[in-house]
Design a protein around this motif. Structure first.
Motif, PDB file in Angstrom:
ATOM      1  N   ASN A   1      15.310   8.265  15.247  1.00 25.46           N
ATOM      2  CA  ASN A   1      15.822   8.916  16.465  1.00 25.46           C
ATOM      3  C   ASN A   1      15.125  10.231  16.813  1.00 25.46           C
ATOM      4  OD1 ASN A   1      17.007  11.048  14.967  1.00 25.46           O
ATOM      5  ND2 ASN A   1      19.031  10.134  14.982  1.00 25.46           N
ATOM      6  N   PHE A   2      14.166  10.659  16.004  1.00 25.80           N
ATOM      7  CA  PHE A   2      13.533  11.963  16.177  1.00 25.80           C
ATOM      8  C   PHE A   2      12.871  12.116  17.545  1.00 25.80           C
ATOM      9  CE2 PHE A   2      10.427  15.334  15.467  1.00 25.80           C
ATOM     10  CZ  PHE A   2      11.135  16.232  14.685  1.00 25.80           C
ATOM     11  N   GLU A   3      12.117  11.130  17.945  1.00 28.21           N
ATOM     12  CA  GLU A   3      11.415  11.245  19.223  1.00 28.21           C
ATOM     13  C   GLU A   3      12.395  11.418  20.377  1.00 28.21           C
ATOM     14  OE1 GLU A   3       8.210   8.946  22.077  1.00 28.21           O
ATOM     15  OE2 GLU A   3       8.459   8.251  20.031  1.00 28.21           O
ATOM     16  N   GLU A   4      13.446  10.600  20.401  1.00 27.46           N
ATOM     17  CA  GLU A   4      14.420  10.644  21.489  1.00 27.46           C
ATOM     18  C   GLU A   4      15.253  11.929  21.480  1.00 27.46           C
ATOM     19  OE1 GLU A   4      15.870   9.495  24.939  1.00 27.46           O
ATOM     20  OE2 GLU A   4      14.429   8.263  23.867  1.00 27.46           O
ATOM     21  N   ARG A   5      15.767  12.301  20.295  1.00 27.76           N
ATOM     22  CA  ARG A   5      16.701  13.424  20.206  1.00 27.76           C
ATOM     23  C   ARG A   5      16.040  14.798  20.093  1.00 27.76           C
ATOM     24  NH1 ARG A   5      21.596  11.572  16.289  1.00 27.76           N
ATOM     25  NH2 ARG A   5      22.461   9.952  17.622  1.00 27.76           N
ATOM     26  N   VAL A   6      14.804  14.834  19.604  1.00 26.56           N
ATOM     27  CA  VAL A   6      14.132  16.126  19.408  1.00 26.56           C
ATOM     28  C   VAL A   6      13.004  16.305  20.420  1.00 26.56           C
ATOM     29  CG1 VAL A   6      12.815  17.567  17.798  1.00 26.56           C
ATOM     30  CG2 VAL A   6      14.726  16.194  16.954  1.00 26.56           C
ATOM     31  N   LEU A   7      12.047  15.398  20.389  1.00 22.67           N
ATOM     32  CA  LEU A   7      10.849  15.580  21.210  1.00 22.67           C
ATOM     33  C   LEU A   7      11.123  15.434  22.701  1.00 22.67           C
ATOM     34  CD1 LEU A   7       8.241  13.723  18.970  1.00 22.67           C
ATOM     35  CD2 LEU A   7       8.876  16.154  18.970  1.00 22.67           C
TER      36      LEU A   7
ATOM     37  N   PRO B   1      16.171  23.349  23.904  1.00 26.23           N
ATOM     38  CA  PRO B   1      15.510  23.643  22.631  1.00 26.23           C
ATOM     39  C   PRO B   1      16.276  22.986  21.477  1.00 26.23           C
ATOM     40  CG  PRO B   1      15.869  25.658  23.892  1.00 26.23           C
ATOM     41  CD  PRO B   1      16.621  24.554  24.588  1.00 26.23           C
ATOM     42  N   VAL B   2      15.545  22.609  20.428  1.00 29.51           N
ATOM     43  CA  VAL B   2      16.137  21.933  19.273  1.00 29.51           C
ATOM     44  C   VAL B   2      15.715  22.667  18.003  1.00 29.51           C
ATOM     45  CG1 VAL B   2      16.323  19.772  17.980  1.00 29.51           C
ATOM     46  CG2 VAL B   2      16.006  19.708  20.460  1.00 29.51           C
ATOM     47  N   LEU B   3      16.701  22.982  17.155  1.00 31.59           N
ATOM     48  CA  LEU B   3      16.424  23.532  15.825  1.00 31.59           C
ATOM     49  C   LEU B   3      16.583  22.404  14.820  1.00 31.59           C
ATOM     50  CD1 LEU B   3      15.984  25.914  13.814  1.00 31.59           C
ATOM     51  CD2 LEU B   3      18.479  26.169  13.794  1.00 31.59           C
ATOM     52  N   VAL B   4      15.507  22.101  14.094  1.00 31.45           N
ATOM     53  CA  VAL B   4      15.553  21.056  13.071  1.00 31.45           C
ATOM     54  C   VAL B   4      15.483  21.722  11.701  1.00 31.45           C
ATOM     55  CG1 VAL B   4      14.481  18.971  12.150  1.00 31.45           C
ATOM     56  CG2 VAL B   4      14.391  19.427  14.611  1.00 31.45           C
ATOM     57  N   ASP B   5      16.488  21.444  10.880  1.00 34.11           N
ATOM     58  CA  ASP B   5      16.568  21.923   9.504  1.00 34.11           C
ATOM     59  C   ASP B   5      16.046  20.804   8.608  1.00 34.11           C
ATOM     60  OD1 ASP B   5      17.316  22.704   6.935  1.00 34.11           O
ATOM     61  OD2 ASP B   5      19.455  22.866   7.387  1.00 34.11           O
ATOM     62  N   PHE B   6      14.837  20.973   8.062  1.00 31.27           N
ATOM     63  CA  PHE B   6      14.275  20.004   7.120  1.00 31.27           C
ATOM     64  C   PHE B   6      14.779  20.400   5.738  1.00 31.27           C
ATOM     65  CE2 PHE B   6      11.382  19.950  10.707  1.00 31.27           C
ATOM     66  CZ  PHE B   6      11.142  18.599  10.887  1.00 31.27           C
ATOM     67  N   TRP B   7      15.498  19.479   5.075  1.00 32.27           N
ATOM     68  CA  TRP B   7      16.213  19.800   3.850  1.00 32.27           C
ATOM     69  C   TRP B   7      16.258  18.590   2.921  1.00 32.27           C
ATOM     70  CZ3 TRP B   7      21.005  17.824   2.063  1.00 32.27           C
ATOM     71  CH2 TRP B   7      21.495  16.755   2.827  1.00 32.27           C
ATOM     72  N   ALA B   8      16.822  18.788   1.725  1.00 36.33           N
ATOM     73  CA  ALA B   8      17.123  17.699   0.786  1.00 36.33           C
ATOM     74  C   ALA B   8      18.350  18.115  -0.025  1.00 36.33           C
ATOM     75  CB  ALA B   8      15.935  17.436  -0.137  1.00 36.33           C
ATOM     76  N   PRO B   9      19.145  17.134  -0.473  1.00 38.38           N
ATOM     77  CA  PRO B   9      20.386  17.452  -1.180  1.00 38.38           C
ATOM     78  C   PRO B   9      20.166  18.218  -2.492  1.00 38.38           C
ATOM     79  CG  PRO B   9      20.283  15.099  -0.643  1.00 38.38           C
ATOM     80  CD  PRO B   9      18.982  15.702  -0.242  1.00 38.38           C
ATOM     81  N   TRP B  10      19.034  18.037  -3.145  1.00 38.49           N
ATOM     82  CA  TRP B  10      18.763  18.678  -4.433  1.00 38.49           C
ATOM     83  C   TRP B  10      18.255  20.113  -4.283  1.00 38.49           C
ATOM     84  CZ3 TRP B  10      13.781  20.047  -3.996  1.00 38.49           C
ATOM     85  CH2 TRP B  10      12.954  19.253  -3.202  1.00 38.49           C
ATOM     86  N   CYS B  11      18.035  20.567  -3.057  1.00 40.21           N
ATOM     87  CA  CYS B  11      17.404  21.863  -2.789  1.00 40.21           C
ATOM     88  C   CYS B  11      18.454  22.973  -2.736  1.00 40.21           C
ATOM     89  CB  CYS B  11      16.635  21.756  -1.466  1.00 40.21           C
ATOM     90  SG  CYS B  11      16.143  23.320  -0.739  1.00 40.21           S
TER      91      CYS B  11
ATOM     92  N   GLU C   1      26.161  26.086  20.703  1.00 42.04           N
ATOM     93  CA  GLU C   1      26.377  24.763  21.291  1.00 42.04           C
ATOM     94  C   GLU C   1      26.254  24.839  22.823  1.00 42.04           C
ATOM     95  OE1 GLU C   1      29.328  20.943  20.821  1.00 42.04           O
ATOM     96  OE2 GLU C   1      29.843  22.807  19.840  1.00 42.04           O
ATOM     97  N   GLY C   2      25.538  23.897  23.381  1.00 40.91           N
ATOM     98  CA  GLY C   2      25.307  23.882  24.819  1.00 40.91           C
ATOM     99  C   GLY C   2      23.994  24.545  25.210  1.00 40.91           C
ATOM    100  N   ARG C   3      23.518  25.451  24.364  1.00 39.58           N
ATOM    101  CA  ARG C   3      22.248  26.138  24.643  1.00 39.58           C
ATOM    102  C   ARG C   3      21.126  25.664  23.732  1.00 39.58           C
ATOM    103  NH1 ARG C   3      23.228  32.221  23.976  1.00 39.58           N
ATOM    104  NH2 ARG C   3      21.191  32.357  24.953  1.00 39.58           N
ATOM    105  N   LEU C   4      21.510  25.175  22.529  1.00 32.00           N
ATOM    106  CA  LEU C   4      20.547  24.768  21.512  1.00 32.00           C
ATOM    107  C   LEU C   4      21.110  23.563  20.776  1.00 32.00           C
ATOM    108  CD1 LEU C   4      17.961  25.650  19.763  1.00 32.00           C
ATOM    109  CD2 LEU C   4      19.627  26.770  18.271  1.00 32.00           C
ATOM    110  N   THR C   5      20.309  22.538  20.602  1.00 31.65           N
ATOM    111  CA  THR C   5      20.691  21.401  19.771  1.00 31.65           C
ATOM    112  C   THR C   5      20.266  21.727  18.346  1.00 31.65           C
ATOM    113  OG1 THR C   5      20.393  19.860  21.601  1.00 31.65           O
ATOM    114  CG2 THR C   5      20.384  18.917  19.386  1.00 31.65           C
ATOM    115  N   VAL C   6      21.181  21.553  17.398  1.00 29.54           N
ATOM    116  CA  VAL C   6      20.904  21.866  16.002  1.00 29.54           C
ATOM    117  C   VAL C   6      21.134  20.612  15.174  1.00 29.54           C
ATOM    118  CG1 VAL C   6      21.581  23.286  14.020  1.00 29.54           C
ATOM    119  CG2 VAL C   6      21.626  24.261  16.325  1.00 29.54           C
TER     120      VAL C   6
END
Length: 106
Positions: free
Chosen positions: A9-15, A20-30, A48-53
């Motif tokens: 869904n990255f292309e549709e929801r982010v690109l 503007p979109v803030l993407v948090d790249f993470w992992a559960p072990w981090c 909310e409403g100004r930035l998609t997170v």
């Protein structure tokens, strides 16, 4: 409200997002990712409403993290108009993150 971004869904929801979109790249072990999680939750509610997170688990969805050269987590990318407008790496205060995000909110 936070979103879950995937390779599917990255292309549709982010690109293609009109906001503007803030993407948090993470992992559960981090550990640092877990430290940042409540801060990201608060920012999502406040802007909310100004930035998609949203979050993207780099272990489950490696395609886009690889494409954007994510080498350490947490990494936060701000996308505007389908392009990376800002990159932040590691832990930071909520205030510092909000200050960085403000310039992308118009």
């Amino acid at each position: 409200m936070e979103h879950i971004f995937t390779d599917q869904n990255f292309e549709e929801r982010v690109l293609k997002s009109p906001k503007p979109v803030l993407v948090d790249f993470w992992a559960p072990w981090c550990g640092p990712c877990r430290v940042m999680s409540p801060i990201i939750d608060e920012i999502a509610g406040e802007l909310e409403g100004r930035l998609t997170v949203g979050k993207m688990n780099v272990d489950e969805h490696p395609n886009y993290p690889g494409q954007y050269g994510i080498m350490s987590i947490p990494t936060f990318l701000v996308f505007k108009g389908g392009q990376v407008a800002e990159q932040m790496v590691g832990t930071m205060s909520k205030e510092d993150m909000l200050n960085t995000l403000q310039k992308h909110l118009g």
